[in-house]
Design a protein around this motif. Sequence first.
Motif, PDB file in Angstrom:
ATOM      1  N   GLN A   9       0.824  -1.215   0.000  1.00 11.38           N
ATOM      2  CA  GLN A   9       0.000   0.000   0.000  1.00 11.38           C
ATOM      3  C   GLN A   9       0.860   1.267   0.000  1.00 11.38           C
ATOM      4  O   GLN A   9       0.484   2.274  -0.609  1.00 11.38           O
ATOM      5  CB  GLN A   9      -0.953   0.001   1.193  1.00 11.38           C
ATOM      6  CG  GLN A   9      -2.084  -1.015   1.086  1.00 11.38           C
ATOM      7  CD  GLN A   9      -3.095  -0.652   0.012  1.00 11.38           C
ATOM      8  OE1 GLN A   9      -3.037   0.397  -0.609  1.00 11.38           O
ATOM      9  NE2 GLN A   9      -4.051  -1.551  -0.213  1.00 11.38           N
ATOM     10  N   GLU A  16      -9.877   0.670  -0.185  1.00 10.45           N
ATOM     11  CA  GLU A  16     -10.147   1.293   1.109  1.00 10.45           C
ATOM     12  C   GLU A  16      -8.894   1.371   1.976  1.00 10.45           C
ATOM     13  O   GLU A  16      -8.662   2.366   2.669  1.00 10.45           O
ATOM     14  CB  GLU A  16     -11.244   0.509   1.838  1.00 10.45           C
ATOM     15  CG  GLU A  16     -12.620   0.636   1.185  1.00 10.45           C
ATOM     16  CD  GLU A  16     -13.693  -0.097   1.975  1.00 10.45           C
ATOM     17  OE1 GLU A  16     -13.399  -0.553   3.106  1.00 10.45           O
ATOM     18  OE2 GLU A  16     -14.831  -0.209   1.467  1.00 10.45           O
ATOM     19  N   VAL A  19      -6.773   4.327   0.944  1.00 11.87           N
ATOM     20  CA  VAL A  19      -7.229   5.614   1.492  1.00 11.87           C
ATOM     21  C   VAL A  19      -6.712   5.781   2.917  1.00 11.87           C
ATOM     22  O   VAL A  19      -6.202   6.841   3.289  1.00 11.87           O
ATOM     23  CB  VAL A  19      -8.769   5.702   1.464  1.00 11.87           C
ATOM     24  CG1 VAL A  19      -9.244   6.961   2.187  1.00 11.87           C
ATOM     25  CG2 VAL A  19      -9.272   5.696   0.025  1.00 11.87           C
ATOM     26  N   LYS A  20      -6.806   4.707   3.712  1.00 13.09           N
ATOM     27  CA  LYS A  20      -6.347   4.768   5.103  1.00 13.09           C
ATOM     28  C   LYS A  20      -4.839   4.991   5.174  1.00 13.09           C
ATOM     29  O   LYS A  20      -4.353   5.777   5.999  1.00 13.09           O
ATOM     30  CB  LYS A  20      -6.726   3.476   5.827  1.00 13.09           C
ATOM     31  CG  LYS A  20      -8.227   3.273   6.000  1.00 13.09           C
ATOM     32  CD  LYS A  20      -8.531   1.908   6.612  1.00 13.09           C
ATOM     33  CE  LYS A  20     -10.029   1.659   6.694  1.00 13.09           C
ATOM     34  NZ  LYS A  20     -10.325   0.287   7.198  1.00 13.09           N
ATOM     35  N   GLY A  22      -2.988   6.424   2.907  1.00 19.73           N
ATOM     36  CA  GLY A  22      -2.729   7.802   2.483  1.00 19.73           C
ATOM     37  C   GLY A  22      -2.908   8.783   3.627  1.00 19.73           C
ATOM     38  O   GLY A  22      -2.083   9.687   3.817  1.00 19.73           O
ATOM     39  N   LEU A  23      -3.971   8.609   4.395  1.00 24.34           N
ATOM     40  CA  LEU A  23      -4.202   9.486   5.543  1.00 24.34           C
ATOM     41  C   LEU A  23      -3.117   9.304   6.608  1.00 24.34           C
ATOM     42  O   LEU A  23      -2.646  10.279   7.198  1.00 24.34           O
ATOM     43  CB  LEU A  23      -5.579   9.198   6.150  1.00 24.34           C
ATOM     44  CG  LEU A  23      -6.780   9.584   5.274  1.00 24.34           C
ATOM     45  CD1 LEU A  23      -8.071   9.043   5.877  1.00 24.34           C
ATOM     46  CD2 LEU A  23      -6.862  11.093   5.104  1.00 24.34           C
ATOM     47  N   ASN A  55      -1.979  11.667  -1.414  1.00 26.14           N
ATOM     48  CA  ASN A  55      -3.342  12.212  -1.512  1.00 26.14           C
ATOM     49  C   ASN A  55      -3.373  13.736  -1.630  1.00 26.14           C
ATOM     50  O   ASN A  55      -4.426  14.352  -1.540  1.00 26.14           O
ATOM     51  CB  ASN A  55      -4.202  11.742  -0.332  1.00 26.14           C
ATOM     52  CG  ASN A  55      -3.678  12.202   1.025  1.00 26.14           C
ATOM     53  OD1 ASN A  55      -2.809  13.076   1.109  1.00 26.14           O
ATOM     54  ND2 ASN A  55      -4.202  11.609   2.095  1.00 26.14           N
ATOM     55  N   TYR A  57      -2.185  16.072   0.282  1.00 28.81           N
ATOM     56  CA  TYR A  57      -2.391  16.818   1.526  1.00 28.81           C
ATOM     57  C   TYR A  57      -1.399  17.965   1.686  1.00 28.81           C
ATOM     58  O   TYR A  57      -1.738  19.035   2.203  1.00 28.81           O
ATOM     59  CB  TYR A  57      -2.280  15.842   2.700  1.00 28.81           C
ATOM     60  CG  TYR A  57      -2.339  16.475   4.068  1.00 28.81           C
ATOM     61  CD1 TYR A  57      -3.563  16.831   4.638  1.00 28.81           C
ATOM     62  CD2 TYR A  57      -1.174  16.699   4.802  1.00 28.81           C
ATOM     63  CE1 TYR A  57      -3.621  17.400   5.902  1.00 28.81           C
ATOM     64  CE2 TYR A  57      -1.225  17.274   6.060  1.00 28.81           C
ATOM     65  CZ  TYR A  57      -2.448  17.618   6.612  1.00 28.81           C
ATOM     66  OH  TYR A  57      -2.497  18.183   7.856  1.00 28.81           O
ATOM     67  N   LEU A  79      -5.675   5.824  -7.313  1.00 31.80           N
ATOM     68  CA  LEU A  79      -6.420   6.275  -6.143  1.00 31.80           C
ATOM     69  C   LEU A  79      -5.870   7.600  -5.618  1.00 31.80           C
ATOM     70  O   LEU A  79      -6.639   8.518  -5.300  1.00 31.80           O
ATOM     71  CB  LEU A  79      -6.350   5.217  -5.045  1.00 31.80           C
ATOM     72  CG  LEU A  79      -6.967   5.597  -3.697  1.00 31.80           C
ATOM     73  CD1 LEU A  79      -8.463   5.811  -3.828  1.00 31.80           C
ATOM     74  CD2 LEU A  79      -6.655   4.534  -2.646  1.00 31.80           C
ATOM     75  N   MET A  80      -4.547   7.718  -5.525  1.00 30.43           N
ATOM     76  CA  MET A  80      -3.966   8.944  -4.990  1.00 30.43           C
ATOM     77  C   MET A  80      -4.202  10.129  -5.925  1.00 30.43           C
ATOM     78  O   MET A  80      -4.422  11.249  -5.465  1.00 30.43           O
ATOM     79  CB  MET A  80      -2.472   8.750  -4.714  1.00 30.43           C
ATOM     80  CG  MET A  80      -2.159   7.794  -3.581  1.00 30.43           C
ATOM     81  SD  MET A  80      -2.753   8.352  -1.931  1.00 30.43           S
ATOM     82  CE  MET A  80      -4.339   7.489  -1.794  1.00 30.43           C
ATOM     83  N   GLU A  82      -6.842  10.516  -7.763  1.00 27.86           N
ATOM     84  CA  GLU A  82      -8.239  10.880  -7.512  1.00 27.86           C
ATOM     85  C   GLU A  82      -8.382  11.657  -6.206  1.00 27.86           C
ATOM     86  O   GLU A  82      -9.073  12.689  -6.148  1.00 27.86           O
ATOM     87  CB  GLU A  82      -9.098   9.610  -7.453  1.00 27.86           C
ATOM     88  CG  GLU A  82      -9.235   8.880  -8.783  1.00 27.86           C
ATOM     89  CD  GLU A  82      -9.902   7.527  -8.621  1.00 27.86           C
ATOM     90  OE1 GLU A  82     -10.359   7.222  -7.491  1.00 27.86           O
ATOM     91  OE2 GLU A  82      -9.964   6.772  -9.607  1.00 27.86           O
ATOM     92  N   GLU A  83      -7.751  11.170  -5.144  1.00 31.26           N
ATOM     93  CA  GLU A  83      -7.843  11.829  -3.840  1.00 31.26           C
ATOM     94  C   GLU A  83      -7.231  13.232  -3.890  1.00 31.26           C
ATOM     95  O   GLU A  83      -7.811  14.195  -3.372  1.00 31.26           O
ATOM     96  CB  GLU A  83      -7.110  10.989  -2.785  1.00 31.26           C
ATOM     97  CG  GLU A  83      -7.752   9.647  -2.493  1.00 31.26           C
ATOM     98  CD  GLU A  83      -8.963   9.776  -1.598  1.00 31.26           C
ATOM     99  OE1 GLU A  83      -8.820  10.208  -0.455  1.00 31.26           O
ATOM    100  OE2 GLU A  83     -10.072   9.447  -2.069  1.00 31.26           O
TER     101      GLU A  83
END
Length: 217
Positions: A9, A16, A19-20, A22-23, A55, A57, A79-80, A82-83
Motif C-alpha cells: 500500500q 479502502e 485511502v487509510k 494515504g491518511l 493524496n 495533503y 487512487l492517490m 483521484e484523492e
Amino acid sequence: MNAADVARQLREPAGEDGVKVGLAMNKSNAALYNMVLDFLGLKPGDKVLEIGFGNGYFIPALFEKEAAIRYTGLDMSDLMVEEATRANDARIVDGTVELHLGKAEAMPFADGSFTKVFAANVLYFWDEPSVALRAIYRVLETGGELILAIRSAESMMQLPFSAHGFTLYSVEDAEALLQENGFAIAEVITATEEAKIPQGGGATVQLENICLRGIKI
C-alpha cells in the motif's frame, strides 16, 4: 494489514486500505515533508514537479511557502491521483496545479520543463532508479535542482514493512546514485525525528531523515 500488505500500500495505495494508508502518511511523513519545504528554497516563478504526491495533503503548504509557483505532480496510484484531485480542485481549475498519473521512469514532460523536482519517501520504490534519475535530469532545466528526501537505511530497518520490496539507502549510497546519473551534490542535511510508534504498530522507532540537493550541470 500485515507488514507485506502495508508495504504494498505504501508503494501504490489502492482501495479502502489505500485511502487509510494515504491518511496515515500525512501524519507519518509530516516531519520529513516540513524539512523538504524549507530545503526547497522556493522562489517566485519556480516550476515545481513532485514525484509521489500521495493524496495531495501537502500541496497547499508549498503555496504557503511561495504563492507564485506552478506545481505539477506525478503519482503512479490511480487512487492517490483521484484523492489529490478532489483535495486541490480549486488550484487545478485556476491552473496553478496539474496532477498526472504515471511513473518517474517514463515521465510525460518536455525537456527542461522544471526548475525544481522533488520526491519524498519514494526512492525506495524505484525499480530502476538510474532510469528515473535520468528522466528527472531530462525534465530539469540546466542548473535546476533535484531535492531527494529519504530516511536512512539503518533507521528504516526498524520498520518491519521495509523488508518487503523496499530498496534502502545510506547517505553515501544516495549521493553516489545521484552523481552516477549526472547530478552534482550541492548540499546534504540530516535530522532525527522524535521517537514514535510506526505505521502498522510495533515498537517505538526513531527515524533519521535525509535531504539531498542535486544540481543538473
